[in-house]
Design a protein around this motif. Structure first.
Motif: not given
Length: 284
Positions: A90-91, A230, A20, A233, A224-225, A87
């Motif tokens: 979702t990323h 947001w 991240v 990454v 997205t986080q 995380a």
């Protein structure tokens, strides 16, 4: 020997090559694929509608406002309750299939696709690492195969594993495209990227890499986080996700087999327009 048992093996672990970054502009113009892949031009023609993408990863925030309604499955193979969103998964989901044109955050490469959130990995070390067991990965792969995914996204790498190898081979035999992270620190690029028929992908910043590896944007990617936000990454994990989305666009045009539709330039970078439309690298 136990009747009905072909073999037994130790459970192994797999890691996800991504990290991240600092918070940044989460809007579409900041997405590298918006520029490099002419994403808006691609999505005028194709969005991946009708294509199912299995995301074998950590827990996805399926209620995120840029992701809600984009899933056909939300399964947990790690054991226990799914708990809070994580995380990495979702990323990856945001890069593949975040909604487009909703006035929020980012646009996934294939916003019309429907995703399977298959939790086979968990965050450890305070969320700084994401690890997966071979047992959970096997269960997630089996689910994806049985529920007829078109693309399986494996943003991970680890040691060779007999059971996982057989499941990946079973997926390929059913014409499911498997996209995996190429790890230059592992022999032959790691597993499962080294399996014949799997699409090996790496961050384009890691050049030069062996012929046959596909390169995609992997730096400063807004996505997205967990929790509805947001952020940025970096890493090969996220290059893999974008190629999975691109293949969903190709699938929407009836390209088969999908892995054969991928077009790459002489430097290994994926040519997005040629992959989706064929022939020329110029988008219609």
């Amino acid at each position: 020997k136990v009747p009905g048992v072909a073999w037994s093996q130790r459970m192994t672990s797999y890691a996800m090559p991504g990290k991240v970054g600092a918070a940044g502009d989460p809007l579409y113009p900041a997405q590298p694929t918006a520029r490099e892949w002419k994403l808006r031009d691609l999505q005028r023609q194709e969005t991946g509608r009708g294509v199912k993408i299995a995301i074998v990863d950590s827990q996805v925030d399926v209620t995120h406002p840029d992701l809600a309604g984009q899933f056909v499955s939300d399964e947990n193979f790690v054991g226990g309750s799914a708990g809070r969103p994580e995380a990495h998964g979702t990323h990856v989901a945001g890069l593949i299939g975040a909604k487009a044109g909703n006035g929020l955050g980012v646009a996934g490469v294939a916003p019309g696709a429907r995703m399977m959130a298959l939790r086979a990995c968990r965050e450890v070390d305070g969320g700084r690492k994401t690890l997966c067991s071979s047992l959970a990965l096997a269960q997630a792969l089996q689910f994806a195969i049985e529920h007829q995914a078109n693309v399986i996204n494996l943003s991970l790498s680890g040691p060779r594993d007999q059971l996982l190898g057989k499941l990946v081979d079973a997926a390929l035999a059913r014409k499911i495209t498997v996209v995996a992270a190429y790890d230059q620190t592992q022999p032959d690029g790691g597993f499962p990227a080294s399996i014949r028929g799997v699409v090996p992908v790496a961050d384009e910043a890691l050049q030069p890499l062996p012929v046959g590896v596909y390169l995609a944007p992997g730096r400063d990617l807004p996505t997205t986080q967990p929790g509805g936000g947001w952020g940025l990454v970096d890493g090969t994990s996220y290059a893999v996700a974008q190629v999975s989305g691109l293949l969903a666009l190709a699938a929407g045009r009836g390209k088969r087999p999908l892995s054969a539709s991928l077009v790459r330039a002489s430097d290994g970078k994926v040519e997005a327009c040629a992959t989706v439309f064929g022939g020329s690298t110029r988008c219609p």
